[in-house]
Design a protein around this motif. Structure first.
Motif, PDB file in Angstrom:
ATOM      1  N   LYS A  80     162.798   9.623  86.870  1.00 25.78           N
ATOM      2  CA  LYS A  80     162.865   9.743  88.318  1.00 25.78           C
ATOM      3  C   LYS A  80     163.875  10.836  88.646  1.00 25.78           C
ATOM      4  N   ILE A  81     163.479  11.774  89.498  1.00 28.37           N
ATOM      5  CA  ILE A  81     164.355  12.866  89.899  1.00 28.37           C
ATOM      6  C   ILE A  81     164.613  12.745  91.395  1.00 28.37           C
ATOM      7  N   PHE A  82     165.890  12.783  91.760  1.00 26.45           N
ATOM      8  CA  PHE A  82     166.298  12.669  93.161  1.00 26.45           C
ATOM      9  C   PHE A  82     166.966  13.971  93.593  1.00 26.45           C
ATOM     10  N   VAL A  83     166.486  14.552  94.680  1.00 26.37           N
ATOM     11  CA  VAL A  83     167.078  15.777  95.218  1.00 26.37           C
ATOM     12  C   VAL A  83     167.917  15.408  96.437  1.00 26.37           C
ATOM     13  N   MET A  84     169.176  15.856  96.429  1.00 25.36           N
ATOM     14  CA  MET A  84     170.077  15.565  97.540  1.00 25.36           C
ATOM     15  C   MET A  84     170.198  16.756  98.470  1.00 25.36           C
ATOM     16  N   SER A  85     170.466  16.452  99.725  1.00 31.12           N
ATOM     17  CA  SER A  85     170.670  17.473 100.748  1.00 31.12           C
ATOM     18  C   SER A  85     172.098  18.006 100.674  1.00 31.12           C
ATOM     19  N   GLU A  86     172.391  18.986 101.499  1.00 31.24           N
ATOM     20  CA  GLU A  86     173.764  19.417 101.664  1.00 31.24           C
ATOM     21  C   GLU A  86     174.575  18.303 102.321  1.00 31.24           C
ATOM     22  N   CYS A  87     175.886  18.425 102.263  1.00 27.25           N
ATOM     23  CA  CYS A  87     176.793  17.419 102.831  1.00 27.25           C
ATOM     24  C   CYS A  87     176.582  17.301 104.349  1.00 27.25           C
ATOM     25  N   PRO A  88     176.521  16.091 104.871  1.00 25.29           N
ATOM     26  CA  PRO A  88     176.603  14.787 104.191  1.00 25.29           C
ATOM     27  C   PRO A  88     175.334  14.497 103.391  1.00 25.29           C
ATOM     28  N   GLY A  89     175.522  14.151 102.147  1.00 29.44           N
ATOM     29  CA  GLY A  89     174.413  14.034 101.220  1.00 29.44           C
ATOM     30  C   GLY A  89     173.517  12.837 101.473  1.00 29.44           C
ATOM     31  N   THR A  90     172.238  13.073 101.342  1.00 35.51           N
ATOM     32  CA  THR A  90     171.250  12.007 101.350  1.00 35.51           C
ATOM     33  C   THR A  90     170.106  12.437 100.442  1.00 35.51           C
ATOM     34  N   ILE A  91     169.243  11.519 100.096  1.00 36.40           N
ATOM     35  CA  ILE A  91     168.107  11.847  99.230  1.00 36.40           C
ATOM     36  C   ILE A  91     166.974  12.400 100.096  1.00 36.40           C
ATOM     37  N   ILE A  92     166.560  13.643  99.814  1.00 30.92           N
ATOM     38  CA  ILE A  92     165.500  14.261 100.613  1.00 30.92           C
ATOM     39  C   ILE A  92     164.195  14.369  99.843  1.00 30.92           C
ATOM     40  N   LYS A  93     164.245  14.120  98.519  1.00 32.80           N
ATOM     41  CA  LYS A  93     163.021  14.186  97.724  1.00 32.80           C
ATOM     42  C   LYS A  93     163.159  13.270  96.526  1.00 32.80           C
ATOM     43  N   LYS A  94     162.103  12.495  96.253  1.00 33.25           N
ATOM     44  CA  LYS A  94     162.061  11.637  95.069  1.00 33.25           C
ATOM     45  C   LYS A  94     160.809  11.997  94.279  1.00 33.25           C
ATOM     46  N   LEU A  95     160.988  12.189  92.992  1.00 33.19           N
ATOM     47  CA  LEU A  95     159.880  12.627  92.156  1.00 33.19           C
ATOM     48  C   LEU A  95     159.760  11.750  90.922  1.00 33.19           C
ATOM     49  N   SER A  96     158.601  11.146  90.711  1.00 31.80           N
ATOM     50  CA  SER A  96     158.306  10.467  89.447  1.00 31.80           C
ATOM     51  C   SER A  96     157.792  11.516  88.474  1.00 31.80           C
ATOM     52  N   ASN A  97     158.430  11.601  87.304  1.00 35.16           N
ATOM     53  CA  ASN A  97     158.215  12.732  86.406  1.00 35.16           C
ATOM     54  C   ASN A  97     157.622  12.277  85.073  1.00 35.16           C
ATOM     55  N   PRO A  98     156.318  12.472  84.843  1.00 31.95           N
ATOM     56  CA  PRO A  98     155.694  12.038  83.590  1.00 31.95           C
ATOM     57  C   PRO A  98     156.067  12.901  82.388  1.00 31.95           C
ATOM     58  N   LEU A  99     156.731  14.047  82.624  1.00 31.74           N
ATOM     59  CA  LEU A  99     157.111  14.932  81.523  1.00 31.74           C
ATOM     60  C   LEU A  99     158.394  14.485  80.827  1.00 31.74           C
ATOM     61  N   ALA A 100     159.140  13.592  81.448  1.00 29.67           N
ATOM     62  CA  ALA A 100     160.423  13.158  80.892  1.00 29.67           C
ATOM     63  C   ALA A 100     160.241  12.548  79.511  1.00 29.67           C
ATOM     64  N   GLY A 101     161.096  12.965  78.580  1.00 26.67           N
ATOM     65  CA  GLY A 101     161.076  12.393  77.243  1.00 26.67           C
ATOM     66  C   GLY A 101     160.083  13.014  76.297  1.00 26.67           C
TER      67      GLY A 101
END
Length: 249
Positions: free
Chosen positions: A203-224
């Motif tokens: 799972k990859i979470f992308v954060m925004s600029e400060c004040p930080g929050t999660i703006i994108k969540k990605l399920s990643n089948p390539l991991a591992g």
């Protein structure tokens, strides 16, 4: 049910008679035994988030649960910092066993568990060396050993490989992946390296600029996937995340 659950996390700091928000309405979740990776611009609050999860910062609003416990109540969490946190005047053996001593383990149990983890990670031959006598990759392995000897369930890592050269960094990524496959740890890792995020993060979470929050969540089948780095899907996912981050600048 998710092992790690964060809902509407908010943190603000008082500075010069002003309230400065660091995190705002941040929510994320991570299943047991999975690897999550957080990426985002500098100063967006990534390290602040880990300090909450490690129980070091209890001044927050929102809900933060680790296995249905607050971070303060959870004793199965280990934190690895960017600069390793090794004591320069202690040998590898003493650095690895330090946490056991602090938690009151007997001398016999400390010796047994320290020897076991050093052997497991292939570090026993370095037991008498001091941090200054070790390479960056070796110091990072020692820091990981010091955390694993406590048998945690959740491993928090704050840019653990950022000071390593490119080849050593890939070797440590492979090492962490092998370790996860053996232990089934739940891992949450912060990085600025997009390719590292794609290689490790289920799972990859992308954060925004400060004040930080999660703006994108990605399920990643390539991991591992050890062969993933050369695949077109890997490059496409990396470029997509890079575009997301560039949009924050």
């Amino acid at each position: 049910m998710d092992y790690l659950s964060i809902e509407s996390l908010q943190i603000s700091y008082a500075q010069d008679n002003q309230i400065t928000p660091a995190l705002k309405d941040l929510s994320l979740s991570l299943p047991l035994g999975s690897i999550g990776v957080i990426i985002g611009p500098s100063g967006c609050g990534k390290s602040t988030l880990l300090s909450v999860l490690a129980g070091l910062n209890q001044n927050y609003q929102g809900t933060v649960l680790i296995n249905n416990k607050s971070p303060k109540e959870c004793d199965a969490t280990a934190l690895i910092l960017q600069e390793y946190g090794l004591l320069p005047w202690k040998t590898t053996w003493d650095n690895v066993g330090l946490g056991l001593q602090i938690r009151g383990f007997s001398k016999k149990e400390t010796v047994i568990r320290t020897e076991q983890i050093l052997n497991k990670l292939g570090l026993f031959h370095l037991r008498k060396r001091y941090p200054a006598q070790l390479s960056g990759g070796q110091r990072q392995r020692i820091a990981i050993a010091r955390s694993l000897v406590l048998e945690p369930e959740l491993l928090l890592m704050d840019e653990p490989f950022s000071s390593l050269d490119a080849l050593s960094r890939e070797e440590m990524q492979d090492f962490l992946l092998e370790l996860w496959q053996e232990t089934n740890l739940t891992i949450l890792l912060i990085t600025h390296n997009i390719e590292e995020a794609v290689f490790l993060g289920q799972k990859i979470f992308v954060m925004s600029e400060c004040p930080g929050t999660i703006i994108k969540k990605l399920s990643n089948p390539l991991a591992g996937d050890y062969s993933a780095r050369g695949k077109i899907e890997f490059l496409e996912t990396s470029n997509s995340l890079r575009s997301s981050l560039r949009g924050l600048n």
